[in-house]
Design an enzyme around this catalytic site. Structure first.
Site, PDB file in Angstrom:
ATOM      1  N   TYR B 125       0.856  -1.196   0.000  1.00 50.79           N
ATOM      2  CA  TYR B 125       0.000   0.000   0.000  1.00 50.79           C
ATOM      3  C   TYR B 125       0.883   1.233   0.000  1.00 50.79           C
ATOM      4  O   TYR B 125       1.870   1.296   0.739  1.00 50.79           O
ATOM      5  CB  TYR B 125      -0.884   0.003   1.259  1.00 50.79           C
ATOM      6  CG  TYR B 125      -1.674   1.280   1.438  1.00 50.79           C
ATOM      7  CD1 TYR B 125      -2.983   1.365   0.978  1.00 50.79           C
ATOM      8  CD2 TYR B 125      -1.109   2.397   2.062  1.00 50.79           C
ATOM      9  CE1 TYR B 125      -3.710   2.539   1.129  1.00 50.79           C
ATOM     10  CE2 TYR B 125      -1.832   3.573   2.205  1.00 50.79           C
ATOM     11  CZ  TYR B 125      -3.126   3.631   1.745  1.00 50.79           C
ATOM     12  OH  TYR B 125      -3.845   4.796   1.884  1.00 50.79           O
ATOM     13  N   GLU B 213      -3.699   7.467  -3.886  1.00 53.20           N
ATOM     14  CA  GLU B 213      -3.699   6.214  -3.144  1.00 53.20           C
ATOM     15  C   GLU B 213      -3.465   5.096  -4.150  1.00 53.20           C
ATOM     16  O   GLU B 213      -4.271   4.892  -5.062  1.00 53.20           O
ATOM     17  CB  GLU B 213      -5.014   6.002  -2.408  1.00 53.20           C
ATOM     18  CG  GLU B 213      -4.973   4.792  -1.488  1.00 53.20           C
ATOM     19  CD  GLU B 213      -6.266   4.615  -0.687  1.00 53.20           C
ATOM     20  OE1 GLU B 213      -7.340   4.519  -1.291  1.00 53.20           O
ATOM     21  OE2 GLU B 213      -6.175   4.574   0.556  1.00 53.20           O
TER      22      GLU B 213
END
Lengths: 290, 403
Positions: B125, B213
């Site tokens: 991530y 993101e």
């Protein structure tokens, strides 16, 4: 005593000759604020609203001794205006402009701080010390002189709170509109601290919004410093859905800590008088001070 | 402003960020063409078909009409057409769309990047966003790729590393290395990740983004680092200097009433309640919504008419609120400062008469400059409008109307 601005403040207006600058500078002069001139690059040497216009803030400071500025410059040029004011030695920079890119503020805020200036805003209604100086766009008549300080992220909600305080038989020492953007010069905590240290202020109204952690930080500071004056707190946006921007660029719920509920809970735990309804601000302040 | 995954990936790629390649399509036939093109360019023989909507959770989400997931794998060219058909034009419901879901107008046909090789593929991530507390950008990274970061933050906060970027000097090499090492990478994968982070930060700064993101970032079996998904949010206030990005706005992703309000210069957010409201100022508008709730109603909207409330803005506001069939009452709350209440009251009366047929009760609360005169104008108008001056009084009147 008062905070940030008073009758001795020498105020200049950046973006003086534009429509917003002209209108609000006129209102400020009418209120009795000591406006000593303005800045519009390229219009130096002219006279506007019977006050001198300068090309640069430096020149305005040299000629008038100005120590406070209010900025109405359009968003694309506002960060530059903030830095120009700070570099010229202005001590209090009130920025009204709404819509400044975050990246610009990311540079302008630390720059102003490094030059020893206090930045208020952007995207704020300004600062008013009743009967002394209005450096902002608020309706002056609402703010009768008194002992209650106001710190708020919102414009009209500040007027609402001031109106309730006045109608409940009290008055305002200084009201500081800190602004509704994600990056603002003066935090809720810093503004509350100024009012806590001001001998003229006996109680504080603290109005916040969803988004960010400023109100929780301020509440914790208030508790750590012994809850010296009563603080009435309200957070707008109890019914706002997560992830949606509610008008102000900074009013958006990003996680569980920046909801109105979470902020109000922390404020309550820290000993603030939290009101669920914004209609109760005046009455609760009166009770807290009696 | 939000943009689609395929648009985000194009932008990232233009700044040197390595991505899972793909081609966008809006019909099943074009999806097959896209797959063929992708096969020629990348050699991939499996194809990931990804619904393009502005919401997360697409992989687990379901298309109402067909039961297909929002992200599916086609293991041959023949499967691409039928599988794309099951998604295109359908309504995709994910945990982020709400029950009403979102219509899928486009799919991204993407290369398969989870192919087997010398090492196992691994997901990470990575995000960049503004930390409002410090006024700096922060890079957040985690080994828990593919998971919802809020869940990771709650359950295993030690698995998230954060690196704050000083705006004066920008991202430094030691910071990118720190992040890459913290993910446990080594060799080519480590080098690739450092490069990836630098390219990503460059793109973030250059586009005036407010959030990137990348979840997941993939280390492939041959140690390449790729953005498999990309959520990109651009600072609305900076769009004036990014005309090319501003053009990527997809109005079909937005509520039609919100789009219409925007054209009239109104700041409107549609909500699910039964009491509409119209207010000057964002903070007071939120506070008014809260009052509606405390009075036993639910706000139907957020609507800030801005500083200069006049007959035109009030009429535009009325028209938008009245298009919402759930609205049972409307509360107008104006604090007149520079704007005088008598003028706002005249505006309300004029707008009311122009629209004509308004079947829901309206409560007008005017406070501030000339509030008494404003109330008198409302009362003398003979319209089905109740006036209030004090906020508490307005709340009481909402309660009466609802009961």
């Amino acid at each position: 005593m008062s905070v940030l601005v008073n009758k001795d403040s020498k105020i200049i207006v950046q973006g003086f000759t534009g429509s917003e600058g002209t209108f609000h500078a006129g209102q400020m002069i009418e209120y009795g604020s000591n406006v000593v001139g303005g800045v519009t690059p390229g219009k130096g040497g002219q006279t506007h609203l019977d006050k001198p216009v300068f090309n640069t803030v430096k020149e305005a400071v040299d000629k008038t001794g100005a120590d406070v500025t209010i900025i109405f410059v359009p968003p694309a040029f506002a960060a530059d205006a903030i830095m120009e004011a700070a570099d010229a030695g202005i001590k209090v920079i009130v920025t009204i402009t709404e819509g400044i890119p975050v990246k610009d503020m990311m540079n302008a805020k630390p720059y102003a701080k490094s030059r020893g200036a206090v930045l208020v805003g952007p995207n704020c209604p300004g600062v008013i010390t009743p009967e002394e100086a209005k450096v902002g766009i608020m309706p002056g008549f609402v703010f009768k002189k008194g002992k209650v300080g106001i710190v708020s992220k919102s414009g009209t909600l500040t007027y609402e709170a001031a109106d309730q305080v006045v109608k409940a038989g009290m008055g305002i020492s200084t009201a500081i509109g800190i602004g509704g953007d994600p990056i603002i010069g003066t935090s809720t905590k810093e503004a509350v601290q100024m009012l806590m240290e001001d001998p003229e202020t006996e109680g504080i109204v603290m109005i916040g919004e969803i988004g960010g952690s400023y109100e929780a930080d301020a509440a914790k500071w208030i508790k750590e410093n012994g809850n010296k004056k009563p603080v009435v707190g309200f957070i707008a946006g109890q019914t706002a859905p997560p992830g949606r921007r509610m008008g102000h660029a900074g009013a958006i719920i990003g996680g569980k800590d920046d909801t109105a509920e979470a902020k109000m809970r922390i404020m309550g735990e820290c000993g603030l008088h939290v009101v669920d309804s914004p209609a109760d601000i005046g009455a609760v302040m009166k009770k807290a001070l009696s | 402003m939000n943009i689609h995954e395929y648009q985000a990936k194009e932008i990232l790629k233009s700044y040197g960020v390595t991505i899972q390649e793909g081609v966008v399509a809006d019909t099943p036939d074009k999806a097959v063409e896209a797959a063929k093109e992708l096969n020629r360019e990348t050699g991939t023989e499996w194809y990931v078909i990804k619904a393009q909507i502005h919401a997360g959770g697409r992989g687990k989400g379901k298309v109402n009409e067909t039961g297909s997931n929002g992200v599916v794998l086609a293991k041959s060219l023949d499967e691409v057409g039928p599988k794309a058909k099951d998604i295109l034009g359908g309504t995709l419901v994910t945990h982020q769309t709400g029950a009403e879901g979102k219509k899928v107008n486009k799919v991204l046909i993407a290369q398969d990047v989870y192919y087997p090789g010398e090492s196992d593929p691994k997901e990470y991530y990575l995000s960049i966003l503004l930390d409002r507390g410090t006024g700096k950008n922060v890079i957040m990274a985690s080994t828990e790729g593919g998971m919802d970061i809020e869940t990771v933050a709650e359950e295993t906060p030690d698995k998230i590393v954060k690196e704050w970027i000083d705006p004066a000097v920008g991202l430094q090499g030691f910071q990118a290395r720190k992040v890459a090492f913290s993910l446990g990478l080594e060799g080519d994968a480590f080098k690739g990740m450092v490069k990836f982070i630098f390219a990503l930060y460059k793109a973030y700064e250059a586009t005036d983004a407010s959030q990137f993101e990348i979840n997941p970032v993939l280390k492939t079996s041959d140690n390449k680092i790729l953005a498999v998904d990309a959520k990109v949010n651009i600072d609305d206030n900076a769009l004036y200097r990014h005309k090319d990005i501003a053009e990527l706005r997809d109005l079909t992703e937005e509520d039609p009433l919100e789009v219409e309000a925007g054209k009239s210069g109104l700041n409107y957010v549609k909500l699910d309640g039964n009491v509409g409201c119209m207010v000057n100022g964002a903070g007071l508008a939120m506070a008014t919504m809260d009052i509606i709730k405390l009075s036993g109603g639910e706000p139907a909207n957020f609507l800030d008419v801005g500083g200069g409330a006049n007959a035109q803005t009030v009429e535009a506001g009325f028209r938008i609120i009245l298009k919402d069939p759930n609205v049972k009452a409307i509360l107008i709350n104006i604090f007149g400062g520079i704007v005088r209440c008598d003028r706002v009251a005249n505006g309300v009366v004029e707008a009311y008469k122009n629209i004509g047929d308004i079947n829901v009760p309206i409560i007008v609360r005017l406070q501030g400059t000339n509030a008494e005169e404003g109330a008198k104008i409302i009362e003398d108008s003979g319209l089905k409008v109740t006036s209030a001056i004090v906020l508490k009084d307005a709340a009481e009147k909402v309660k009466e109307v609802l009961s």
